[in-house]
Design a protein around this motif. Sequence first.
Motif, PDB file in Angstrom:
ATOM      1  N   ARG A  99     -34.815  72.342 -55.273  1.00 18.41           N
ATOM      2  CA  ARG A  99     -34.125  71.063 -55.089  1.00 18.41           C
ATOM      3  C   ARG A  99     -33.243  71.069 -53.844  1.00 18.41           C
ATOM      4  NH1 ARG A  99     -34.233  66.965 -59.224  1.00 18.41           N
ATOM      5  NH2 ARG A  99     -32.880  65.870 -57.738  1.00 18.41           N
ATOM      6  N   ARG A 100     -32.673  72.222 -53.497  1.00 18.95           N
ATOM      7  CA  ARG A 100     -31.854  72.276 -52.278  1.00 18.95           C
ATOM      8  C   ARG A 100     -32.686  71.977 -51.036  1.00 18.95           C
ATOM      9  NH1 ARG A 100     -29.447  77.046 -54.809  1.00 18.95           N
ATOM     10  NH2 ARG A 100     -30.738  78.396 -53.484  1.00 18.95           N
ATOM     11  N   ILE A 101     -33.968  72.318 -51.073  1.00 18.18           N
ATOM     12  CA  ILE A 101     -34.851  72.064 -49.937  1.00 18.18           C
ATOM     13  C   ILE A 101     -35.412  70.643 -49.982  1.00 18.18           C
ATOM     14  CG2 ILE A 101     -37.036  72.748 -48.843  1.00 18.18           C
ATOM     15  CD1 ILE A 101     -36.481  75.613 -49.802  1.00 18.18           C
ATOM     16  N   ILE A 102     -35.744  70.159 -51.172  1.00 13.51           N
ATOM     17  CA  ILE A 102     -36.420  68.866 -51.316  1.00 13.51           C
ATOM     18  C   ILE A 102     -35.454  67.691 -51.185  1.00 13.51           C
ATOM     19  CG2 ILE A 102     -37.586  67.381 -53.002  1.00 13.51           C
ATOM     20  CD1 ILE A 102     -38.938  69.969 -54.053  1.00 13.51           C
ATOM     21  N   ASP A 103     -34.278  67.788 -51.787  1.00  9.12           N
ATOM     22  CA  ASP A 103     -33.388  66.624 -51.896  1.00  9.12           C
ATOM     23  C   ASP A 103     -33.045  65.972 -50.551  1.00  9.12           C
ATOM     24  OD1 ASP A 103     -33.435  66.822 -54.600  1.00  9.12           O
ATOM     25  OD2 ASP A 103     -31.387  67.537 -54.855  1.00  9.12           O
ATOM     26  N   PRO A 104     -32.795  66.747 -49.469  1.00  5.66           N
ATOM     27  CA  PRO A 104     -32.452  66.084 -48.199  1.00  5.66           C
ATOM     28  C   PRO A 104     -33.516  65.129 -47.679  1.00  5.66           C
ATOM     29  CG  PRO A 104     -31.846  68.408 -48.120  1.00  5.66           C
ATOM     30  CD  PRO A 104     -32.641  68.221 -49.370  1.00  5.66           C
ATOM     31  N   ALA A 105     -34.786  65.353 -48.059  1.00  6.84           N
ATOM     32  CA  ALA A 105     -35.866  64.482 -47.579  1.00  6.84           C
ATOM     33  C   ALA A 105     -35.795  63.090 -48.197  1.00  6.84           C
ATOM     34  CB  ALA A 105     -37.217  65.113 -47.881  1.00  6.84           C
ATOM     35  N   PHE A 106     -35.085  62.965 -49.320  1.00  6.60           N
ATOM     36  CA  PHE A 106     -35.038  61.678 -50.017  1.00  6.60           C
ATOM     37  C   PHE A 106     -33.647  61.053 -49.968  1.00  6.60           C
ATOM     38  CE2 PHE A 106     -38.708  63.833 -51.777  1.00  6.60           C
ATOM     39  CZ  PHE A 106     -39.639  62.813 -51.828  1.00  6.60           C
ATOM     40  N   GLU A 107     -32.820  61.498 -49.050  1.00  9.89           N
ATOM     41  CA  GLU A 107     -31.500  60.889 -48.910  1.00  9.89           C
ATOM     42  C   GLU A 107     -31.632  59.470 -48.381  1.00  9.89           C
ATOM     43  OE1 GLU A 107     -29.548  63.678 -46.397  1.00  9.89           O
ATOM     44  OE2 GLU A 107     -29.048  65.058 -48.032  1.00  9.89           O
ATOM     45  N   GLY A 108     -30.576  58.677 -48.545  1.00  5.94           N
ATOM     46  CA  GLY A 108     -30.627  57.248 -48.255  1.00  5.94           C
ATOM     47  C   GLY A 108     -31.219  56.881 -46.918  1.00  5.94           C
ATOM     48  N   GLY A 109     -30.838  57.562 -45.857  1.00  2.72           N
ATOM     49  CA  GLY A 109     -31.326  57.214 -44.532  1.00  2.72           C
ATOM     50  C   GLY A 109     -32.832  57.360 -44.389  1.00  2.72           C
ATOM     51  N   ARG A 110     -33.436  58.276 -45.148  1.00  4.76           N
ATOM     52  CA  ARG A 110     -34.871  58.483 -45.041  1.00  4.76           C
ATOM     53  C   ARG A 110     -35.659  57.302 -45.611  1.00  4.76           C
ATOM     54  NH1 ARG A 110     -36.604  62.183 -41.573  1.00  4.76           N
ATOM     55  NH2 ARG A 110     -38.556  62.187 -42.724  1.00  4.76           N
ATOM     56  N   PRO A 394     -35.886  63.052 -57.626  1.00  3.63           N
ATOM     57  CA  PRO A 394     -35.383  62.848 -56.260  1.00  3.63           C
ATOM     58  C   PRO A 394     -35.971  61.613 -55.601  1.00  3.63           C
ATOM     59  CG  PRO A 394     -36.913  64.699 -56.327  1.00  3.63           C
ATOM     60  CD  PRO A 394     -36.638  64.319 -57.750  1.00  3.63           C
ATOM     61  N   GLY A 395     -37.109  61.132 -56.102  1.00  2.00           N
ATOM     62  CA  GLY A 395     -37.740  59.960 -55.519  1.00  2.00           C
ATOM     63  C   GLY A 395     -37.384  58.653 -56.215  1.00  2.00           C
ATOM     64  N   ALA A 396     -36.317  58.636 -57.030  1.00  2.00           N
ATOM     65  CA  ALA A 396     -35.953  57.424 -57.761  1.00  2.00           C
ATOM     66  C   ALA A 396     -35.654  56.266 -56.810  1.00  2.00           C
ATOM     67  CB  ALA A 396     -34.757  57.698 -58.669  1.00  2.00           C
ATOM     68  N   GLY A 397     -34.864  56.529 -55.771  1.00  2.00           N
ATOM     69  CA  GLY A 397     -34.554  55.482 -54.801  1.00  2.00           C
ATOM     70  C   GLY A 397     -35.799  55.013 -54.067  1.00  2.00           C
ATOM     71  N   PHE A 398     -36.683  55.943 -53.744  1.00  2.00           N
ATOM     72  CA  PHE A 398     -37.973  55.645 -53.109  1.00  2.00           C
ATOM     73  C   PHE A 398     -38.761  54.660 -53.975  1.00  2.00           C
ATOM     74  CE2 PHE A 398     -42.410  56.434 -52.213  1.00  2.00           C
ATOM     75  CZ  PHE A 398     -42.492  56.793 -50.874  1.00  2.00           C
ATOM     76  N   ALA A 399     -38.856  54.955 -55.282  1.00  2.00           N
ATOM     77  CA  ALA A 399     -39.623  54.113 -56.203  1.00  2.00           C
ATOM     78  C   ALA A 399     -39.027  52.720 -56.319  1.00  2.00           C
ATOM     79  CB  ALA A 399     -39.692  54.773 -57.579  1.00  2.00           C
TER      80      ALA A 399
END
Length: 446
Positions: A99-110, A394-399
């Motif tokens: 999760r430490r590696i994956i989470d930054p990819a789904f931050e708001g700006g992305r 981590p993709g909740a905002g994406f969805a």
Amino acid sequence: MTPPKPASRPDKVSLWTYARLFRRDILSAQPERLYRAWMAEFRTPFFRSFLVNQPDLVAEILKVRPDDFPKSDRIGEGLRPLLGNSVFLTNGETWKRQRRIIDPAFEGGRLRDTFPAMWAAAEAAVARLQEGKVEIEALTSHVAADVIFRTLFSIPIDHEIAAQVFTRFRDYQRSQPILNLAAFIPLPRWMPRFHRRATRDAARDIRALIGRLVEQRQAEIAAGTAPDDLATKIMTTRDPVTGECFSGAEMVDQVAIFFLAGHETSASALGWAMYLLATHPEWQDRVAGEAAEMAPEFSAISRLRISRDVFREALRLYPPVPMMVRTASCPERFRDRDVPTGAQLVLSPWHLHRHARLWEDPDGFDPARWGTENGRTCQREAFLPFSAGARVCPGAGFAMVEGPLILSMLVRAFCFAAVEGREPVPVAHLTVRSREGIWLEVTRRG
């Protein structure tokens, strides 16, 4: 019109009958009383399980003490041929590192960066859709897969490898029940897992195809020619604790869960949202009106309030992942019941989202509920389409960008109506789908 529910099973059946029902469809295996219960206990010769619906206990398990209630290995047994050691199945330090590696990819700006790819996939779906009687889950599966490939690897669904992954995943989805024998009987590690041959073959093919994409991207990263998409972001992010990146093999595991979670779950939610709008034309017209002036700009998402509430209501009535299972790592006492170490704790969005003691009109379709006091309270305490706490998707905002956007663009271009005699029946395998598809009558909006 009340959305369809699966038939409830009798309250008392044998273990093997229950296992057969559960393997075929976990929704129709559930008795009606569980939609009112705060907690229920199930005993088998091999383990004890507890369904937990009481909101404060759900929060205790998911939010307050998540390390004491790791994800159950029993559920993962059925998915491991495809997902390997992905973030969806791991626990403890391995999961925290992932999760430490994956989470930054789904931050708001992305999300802003991925929006053009989502818009392009939605436009392609509108262009493909034809008038007439259409099985809409096929369309939602296609567009959701298109979004994943465009945002993850910057390739459309008609790319050679992407198309092969999509085709083989359909085979996997049809052959893989959410549970296999190991969910009911504890098996030693050396014993075969009884996966169907079709499941094993499809999973092997999918992972091999994903491996080719990962290898190509590794070469592009090394050459400095890689696009700035989610795959590049994840593959170049170093764990801030260890300083290490994912290996190629680890990345295959993660891409497999991104595809399953980002494609299969979105396709499920979109399919049911389309059906709900088809059976509630007044809400369909409101979505179309809201979408009429929508422009291809990320700021447009904030104005899709009606579409977002419709999509949220579809997630409530038909949560793509209907149940989550945790394991008690130490003895507990919940609601004056002893919960032994090793007991399985079932957290069920399917029951919680329709719980008669929590929601007003729990089985009705009412997107306006999210603006009421009851709706806002239940959204905080009894709404888990993406899980909650440390293990929230981590993709909740994406969805929640993808779903309302695609829904709005489809309804802006077309009118949808239910097909008489083809009412969908919800069943669950990998996600909540319709037993024989969702058939809608499609006409171009004037």
